[in-house]
Scaffold this active site. Sequence first.
Site, PDB file in Angstrom:
ATOM      1  N   ILE A   3     -12.717  -0.585   0.286  1.00 61.89           N
ATOM      2  CA  ILE A   3     -12.235  -1.075  -1.021  1.00 61.89           C
ATOM      3  C   ILE A   3     -12.636  -0.003  -2.039  1.00 61.89           C
ATOM      4  CG2 ILE A   3     -12.534  -2.874  -2.775  1.00 61.89           C
ATOM      5  CD1 ILE A   3     -11.264  -4.040  -0.297  1.00 61.89           C
TER       6      ILE A   3
ATOM      7  N   HIS B   8      -9.428   4.137  -0.254  1.00 61.62           N
ATOM      8  CA  HIS B   8      -8.064   3.593  -0.236  1.00 61.62           C
ATOM      9  C   HIS B   8      -7.829   2.663  -1.415  1.00 61.62           C
ATOM     10  CE1 HIS B   8      -4.273   2.140   1.037  1.00 61.62           C
ATOM     11  NE2 HIS B   8      -4.651   1.153   1.807  1.00 61.62           N
TER      12      HIS B   8
ATOM     13  N   CYS C 160     -12.254   0.563   9.657  1.00 67.01           N
ATOM     14  CA  CYS C 160     -11.492   0.055   8.503  1.00 67.01           C
ATOM     15  C   CYS C 160     -11.647   0.972   7.294  1.00 67.01           C
ATOM     16  CB  CYS C 160     -11.995  -1.324   8.101  1.00 67.01           C
ATOM     17  SG  CYS C 160     -12.139  -2.502   9.470  1.00 67.01           S
ATOM     18  N   SER C 161     -10.571   1.130   6.530  1.00 66.72           N
ATOM     19  CA  SER C 161     -10.680   1.862   5.265  1.00 66.72           C
ATOM     20  C   SER C 161     -11.363   0.954   4.246  1.00 66.72           C
ATOM     21  CB  SER C 161      -9.298   2.301   4.789  1.00 66.72           C
ATOM     22  OG  SER C 161      -8.460   1.173   4.628  1.00 66.72           O
TER      23      SER C 161
ATOM     24  N   CYS D  53       0.818  -1.222   0.000  1.00 59.19           N
ATOM     25  CA  CYS D  53       0.000   0.000   0.000  1.00 59.19           C
ATOM     26  C   CYS D  53       0.849   1.269   0.000  1.00 59.19           C
ATOM     27  CB  CYS D  53      -0.937   0.012   1.191  1.00 59.19           C
ATOM     28  SG  CYS D  53      -1.931  -1.479   1.265  1.00 59.19           S
TER      29      CYS D  53
ATOM     30  N   LYS E 132      -9.719   6.462   5.488  1.00 58.36           N
ATOM     31  CA  LYS E 132     -10.987   6.047   6.088  1.00 58.36           C
ATOM     32  C   LYS E 132     -12.199   6.593   5.330  1.00 58.36           C
ATOM     33  CE  LYS E 132     -13.712   4.274   8.828  1.00 58.36           C
ATOM     34  NZ  LYS E 132     -14.502   4.199   7.602  1.00 58.36           N
TER      35      LYS E 132
END
Lengths: 384, 384
Positions: B209, B332, B206-207, B83, B328
């Site tokens: 998809i 991402h 969680c970030s 990432c 977030k």
Amino acid sequence: MRDVAVIGIGMTKWGELWEKSLRDIYVETALLAIDDAGVDHIDSMYVGSMSSGIFVGQEHIASLLADYLGCAPVPSTRVETACASGGLALRLGFMEVASGMSDIVLVSGVEKMTDVGGDKATYALGTAADQEYECYHGITFPGLYALMAVAHMNKYGTTREQLAEVAVKNHRNGSKNPLAQFPFEVTVEDVINSVKIADPLRILDCSPITDGAAAAIICPVEMAKKLNKPVVKVIGSGHATDAIAISQRKDMTWLEATYRAGKSAYEMAQKKPKDIDVFEVHDCFTIAELCVMEALGIVEKGKSGEAVEKGRTAIDGDMPVNPSGGLKSKGHPVRATGIAQAVEIVKQLSGESEERQVKGARIGLTQNMGGSGASTVVHIFEKE
Amino acid sequence: MRDVAVIGIGMTKWGELWEKSLRDIYVETALLAIDDAGVDHIDSMYVGSMSSGIFVGQEHIASLLADYLGCAPVPSTRVETACASGGLALRLGFMEVASGMSDIVLVSGVEKMTDVGGDKATYALGTAADQEYECYHGITFPGLYALMAVAHMNKYGTTREQLAEVAVKNHRNGSKNPLAQFPFEVTVEDVINSVKIADPLRILDCSPITDGAAAAIICPVEMAKKLNKPVVKVIGSGHATDAIAISQRKDMTWLEATYRAGKSAYEMAQKKPKDIDVFEVHDCFTIAELCVMEALGIVEKGKSGEAVEKGRTAIDGDMPVNPSGGLKSKGHPVRATGIAQAVEIVKQLSGESEERQVKGARIGLTQNMGGSGASTVVHIFEKE
């Protein structure tokens, strides 16, 4: 920009290495290069890599391999441009040393291809072609290169026998290379009568599926001299791109990216093709070696088949190509290939190639390409 | 080494872009950056990329995208460090311009993640963890970061509510960012009551998809001045690695690679954490933002939760973090993230961030990391 030298090289026996993991193969090879250079640390590292995500389910390998080599927290970078990833790793390391950002850089490539079956390996390699315009229609690399071969035969009268002569020469050279995957000789008849893969290409026209790694240590020339190392300088570096899909090119027999990358490297090195004593080029298929020779200006367009047939590219010819055995006999762990070419050229210029030594070689060139030629990296080396 | 400036930026709306292919998203975004810079050509390009082989079955994307952008035969390089691939693309472009090899370089990242289902996306992302020592045992990234969160809570007394405050702040900032994937606000209760993913992390920790791209054009400062462009200089660049498997680290709450990369960047820039006016950091999970703040020296070890709770990292706080909305809320698309961070910092330092502007920001920092922190790239920018 600072002058850059190669001060250490490492390569292990290539083949189907089922008892070693990717990290084992890598560490073993990188340590050979570090030992050969005699350095006690590295400042940065580059790992050429094509498709480790598909081959072994592992991305993020630059950090993984830095850690396994015991070198974390050094900056570690993975670069990818299909089968030219190794050459690209060398180019970026060259840039980092030349810029003054770092002094001692490890450039390397490693591939573990035999952990997956043949179908998946073909799929993984196919991701270097255009998924939407090529693979979707069912074509894979042997088919793409077969199209190029047919075009070359039709346009220039290149013969089936001349293609075979490339494999014969490279296997003859590879039979003298103890690290080669297939160190044995073949005849023109062997090639022509071997299993058909994609007409006119037979299996002995194709480079194999290989596990292996190669590594080199580079540093500024001034530092190499202080370390009392033989100085093989990197005097030229070129990198260029082209359309991935061969249908998008004006002429399927012409490798524009190889021509452009060669031009950049020749200009930086202030050399011409005739100044080069030894070439290591990307013979992923026999036809590839012919097209590359023309794009690099070693021979005129359409004259490559004849040059090979006459023995001009043999070790004792006037333009030796692939004394290592090339991808054909030495093997082709895709991302390691570009570094292995540099390893061979450094050995040749240092007079350490034993039975396959090109006499008096002082200037050498490597040409490493991705896919059906959409990316190419060329380097020129000179022994001081 | 030459001084380097960012003279053009490009970013499009992020989200689930089912009607656009990877190449469409890329070209649209890269052209915005080229237009913004007002240049008529580029000399070289870098594409940050994590796992395009698994996500869209396509490697060799550096050449593919150069061709689709109409820029072949320029050298085009894909780099990968999970990432942190976007940040690494910026670093290599910086090195190429600083070295004098090239003048105008396009640095970029693009990801198309929603063409595969959730299981395959989780598998693809998992290739950034250690396949043999982590994934093989069934753990994926939410689980790894959950372990880090539990360790931080146990060691420093960080609370569940403090973790939620990170998401609340980033969504508040993201609600002011028209390009964000999820531009809406959430409350602490929303976060704590959302679906559990890996205890103590909930889905709003969680970030997401995301499909998306980001691009920037860099060149020597002297050239930027001649072009009459506002000069945002890249004054520091750091890159470091760590063990991929978190079980191999001495302290699961400490991000050594972020500390090391930050140290290199601070030293090159001759700045200290307190000199930085605005930060864009890698909040792939809420716990990540807390650990990063500590490793970058913004707050003391163990004090990050408290700093967020007190509003110190809000846009009007004394150490604003992620005014863009962070991973977030903004989204991402893994390999685009590092470049998008630079895009936001350039906007902030140019006073163009509208409702989310950090007043008087002159110096900014980006921190982009791979996996559970095994690779990190840090850059520091300054408005002249």
